[in-house]
Design a protein around this motif. Sequence first.
Motif, PDB file in Angstrom:
ATOM      1  N   ALA A   1       8.699 -81.047  23.258  1.00 17.52           N
ATOM      2  CA  ALA A   1       8.038 -82.328  23.522  1.00 17.52           C
ATOM      3  C   ALA A   1       8.565 -82.976  24.790  1.00 17.52           C
ATOM      4  O   ALA A   1       7.793 -83.520  25.599  1.00 17.52           O
ATOM      5  CB  ALA A   1       8.228 -83.264  22.330  1.00 17.52           C
ATOM      6  N   ASP A   2       9.880 -82.915  24.995  1.00 13.11           N
ATOM      7  CA  ASP A   2      10.465 -83.512  26.198  1.00 13.11           C
ATOM      8  C   ASP A   2      10.051 -82.754  27.448  1.00 13.11           C
ATOM      9  O   ASP A   2       9.805 -83.359  28.509  1.00 13.11           O
ATOM     10  CB  ASP A   2      11.985 -83.541  26.080  1.00 13.11           C
ATOM     11  N   LEU A   3       9.989 -81.441  27.339  1.00 19.34           N
ATOM     12  CA  LEU A   3       9.522 -80.629  28.460  1.00 19.34           C
ATOM     13  C   LEU A   3       8.094 -81.015  28.832  1.00 19.34           C
ATOM     14  O   LEU A   3       7.753 -81.149  30.020  1.00 19.34           O
ATOM     15  CB  LEU A   3       9.597 -79.148  28.093  1.00 19.34           C
ATOM     16  N   ALA A   4       7.255 -81.226  27.834  1.00 14.32           N
ATOM     17  CA  ALA A   4       5.859 -81.605  28.074  1.00 14.32           C
ATOM     18  C   ALA A   4       5.776 -82.956  28.778  1.00 14.32           C
ATOM     19  O   ALA A   4       4.949 -83.157  29.678  1.00 14.32           O
ATOM     20  CB  ALA A   4       5.097 -81.644  26.764  1.00 14.32           C
ATOM     21  N   THR A   5       6.645 -83.889  28.396  1.00 12.32           N
ATOM     22  CA  THR A   5       6.649 -85.210  29.028  1.00 12.32           C
ATOM     23  C   THR A   5       7.025 -85.115  30.495  1.00 12.32           C
ATOM     24  O   THR A   5       6.382 -85.727  31.363  1.00 12.32           O
ATOM     25  CB  THR A   5       7.624 -86.148  28.295  1.00 12.32           C
TER      26      THR A   5
ATOM     27  N   TYR B   1      13.930 -85.824  31.483  1.00 17.67           N
ATOM     28  CA  TYR B   1      13.462 -86.562  30.305  1.00 17.67           C
ATOM     29  C   TYR B   1      14.097 -85.970  29.061  1.00 17.67           C
ATOM     30  O   TYR B   1      13.939 -84.784  28.769  1.00 17.67           O
ATOM     31  CB  TYR B   1      11.934 -86.525  30.167  1.00 17.67           C
ATOM     32  N   ASP B   2      14.825 -86.807  28.311  1.00 18.67           N
ATOM     33  CA  ASP B   2      15.508 -86.358  27.099  1.00 18.67           C
ATOM     34  C   ASP B   2      15.410 -87.451  26.043  1.00 18.67           C
ATOM     35  O   ASP B   2      15.870 -88.563  26.258  1.00 18.67           O
ATOM     36  CB  ASP B   2      16.982 -86.058  27.401  1.00 18.67           C
ATOM     37  N   SER B   3      14.807 -87.138  24.906  1.00 15.79           N
ATOM     38  CA  SER B   3      14.651 -88.129  23.838  1.00 15.79           C
ATOM     39  C   SER B   3      15.596 -87.890  22.669  1.00 15.79           C
ATOM     40  O   SER B   3      15.518 -88.589  21.652  1.00 15.79           O
ATOM     41  CB  SER B   3      13.208 -88.119  23.319  1.00 15.79           C
ATOM     42  N   TYR B   4      16.527 -86.922  22.806  1.00 17.28           N
ATOM     43  CA  TYR B   4      17.431 -86.622  21.706  1.00 17.28           C
ATOM     44  C   TYR B   4      18.890 -86.805  22.104  1.00 17.28           C
ATOM     45  O   TYR B   4      19.793 -86.364  21.431  1.00 17.28           O
ATOM     46  CB  TYR B   4      17.199 -85.194  21.196  1.00 17.28           C
ATOM     47  N   GLY B   5      19.149 -87.459  23.226  1.00 18.43           N
ATOM     48  CA  GLY B   5      20.520 -87.655  23.681  1.00 18.43           C
ATOM     49  C   GLY B   5      21.276 -88.629  22.794  1.00 18.43           C
ATOM     50  O   GLY B   5      20.695 -89.388  22.024  1.00 18.43           O
ATOM     51  N   SER B   6      22.602 -88.627  22.960  1.00 17.34           N
ATOM     52  CA  SER B   6      23.431 -89.505  22.142  1.00 17.34           C
ATOM     53  C   SER B   6      23.261 -90.966  22.537  1.00 17.34           C
ATOM     54  O   SER B   6      23.457 -91.867  21.736  1.00 17.34           O
ATOM     55  CB  SER B   6      24.908 -89.108  22.278  1.00 17.34           C
ATOM     56  N   ASP B   7      22.910 -91.213  23.800  1.00 22.06           N
ATOM     57  CA  ASP B   7      22.535 -92.544  24.250  1.00 22.06           C
ATOM     58  C   ASP B   7      21.729 -92.387  25.528  1.00 22.06           C
ATOM     59  O   ASP B   7      21.631 -91.307  26.091  1.00 22.06           O
ATOM     60  CB  ASP B   7      23.753 -93.452  24.480  1.00 22.06           C
ATOM     61  N   GLY B   8      21.112 -93.450  25.959  1.00 21.40           N
ATOM     62  CA  GLY B   8      20.333 -93.358  27.189  1.00 21.40           C
ATOM     63  C   GLY B   8      19.136 -92.440  27.068  1.00 21.40           C
ATOM     64  O   GLY B   8      18.773 -91.771  28.026  1.00 21.40           O
ATOM     65  N   THR B   9      18.497 -92.374  25.907  1.00 19.53           N
ATOM     66  CA  THR B   9      17.375 -91.452  25.755  1.00 19.53           C
ATOM     67  C   THR B   9      16.162 -91.936  26.540  1.00 19.53           C
ATOM     68  O   THR B   9      15.954 -93.124  26.735  1.00 19.53           O
ATOM     69  CB  THR B   9      16.999 -91.297  24.279  1.00 19.53           C
TER      70      THR B   9
END
Length: 449
Positions: A154-158, A359-367
Motif C-alpha cells: 500500500a505504501d509503495l502504491a502511494t 512514504y511509510d505508514s507503519y513507522g514507529s513515529d512520523g508515519t
Amino acid sequence: MRTPNTPHTSGRWRKAGSAAAATTALLLAGLGTAAQAHADTPTPYKASAKTVAAQVAKAHVQYESSCAATPKKGYAACNALRVTAGTTAFMEKQAALKGTTPKSLKPNATSATPTGYGPSDLQDAYGLTSAAASNGSGETIAIVDAYDDPNAAADLATYRSYYGLPACTTANGCFKKVSQTGSTTSLPTADSGWAGEISLDLDMVSAIAPNANILLVEAKSSSMANLGTAVNEAVKLGAKFVSNSYGGGESSSDTTYDSSYFNHPGVAITVSAGDEGYGAEYPAASKYVTAVGGTKLSTSSTSRGWTESVWNTSSTEGTGSGCSSYDAKPSWQTDTGCSKRMIADVSAVADPATGVSVYDSYGSDGTGWNTYGGTSASAPIIASVYALAGTPGSSDYPASYPYSATSALNDVTSGSNGSCTTSYYCTARSGYDGPTGWGTPAGLDAFTG
C-alpha cells in the motif's frame, strides 16, 4: 560481459540508517503522468556553498526508538535515522524557486506532502532521466530486509501514485513479497523500525528504475544467517540485482559468509557501507559485492546542476569506509594502501539533510511522508542503476564494472568521514577514495560490463 538492454546514457549488526523528516509542498510541474515524471528536468536551484551549509546545520536527526536497541552479537539493528526538525535541501530548493523562505519543520511533525528529493531530482542528478523512462523493464530488483512490513504494498502504491510512476502491484506482477523461504503467506513478525527501511528501499527502486519488477524478501530475523538465506532466496527466485542495507562490525566468520551467501556470479549485489562514520563493516567488505558509500547531494550552479561531497554529519553519523581486516582484495581493486578489501566502490546520496522522500505508514513515529537518508538510500539506488544498465554477464561479478569505466562517474573530491592514518581511507580526493569509491553515477556506462 553483460548484455545491456539499450544503448548507454549519460562489532554489531545493524541496519544502515534511514532518516525520516516531516513534509512540506513538493508537487513539481510535469509529474502528473509517468511519462512526464521521467521526461521532466527540474530547474536548477542556484545555491551558494554558504546557503547549503546553513541548511545542513538546521536539520536535526535522531534514531527512532524502535531501532536504537543494541542487538545481540550476530544480529542487525535498523538504527533508522529521522530528521525531526529544521529544513532539508529539497525544502531550500523549492523555496528558492518560489522566491520564499523555507518553513522550518517542527519536531516530529508530519504532513501530506514530501520534503525530500523525488524521482525527477535523483534521475537528473545521476544522468538517468532518459534511461529511467525506458529501461528496467523485464529486470527484477530484490530488496532484502528483516521482519515484515505489512503496509509495504500500500505504501509503495502511494509513493508511485504521487510521483506519477507506473503502478507496481502484486496483481500486475510487478511487486512480490516473500519470506526467506519464498512463502507469500507465512511471513515474519512485523516490525515498525524495519518497515521504514523497507519503504525506503522500495521507493528508491521505484525512483530510479520505475519499470523494473520488485521482489521484497523478508528474513525472519536480523541474524546474518537469516539475512544471508534471504539473499540466496532472492537469487533463486531470479533477481539479478539484490540490495542490502544492513551491516555491522567485521569478524573472522566473514569469509564463510562470503561463500555461503554472497558469491553469486551474474548478480549485482549492493551493500551499504554503513552510517556511523569511518570504519569497515560487513557485508560491505565482502569481495563479491558492490560496497556503496554516501554523499551529501545539493543543487548548484555547475553545468551538472548538482554537487556532492562526503556525507559526514558528526563523529558518529556519516558514511562508512575503510580497509577490511579479513576479506581478500578483489582482483579489480588496485589501490595500494590497503592489502585487503577496501570500502567503498561507488556512492550515492545518503545525507539525511539532503535526503529522499519516502512514504511509510507503519513507522514507529512520523508515519506518512518523510525524508530519509543513510547508506540505506544509496545501496538500492545503485542496485537500480545496475538494473537500468542491463542484465550482467552470467559469470561476471558486477562489482568490477565501475573499475573499468571510472571516467563515467562523478568524482567526489571533498569531505571526510573521520580520522585515519592512511588519508584516502577516510578523505575524498581526485580518483579513488574510501568514503565515495570512484564516485556517483553519471549515466550507465560505469555499470555495464
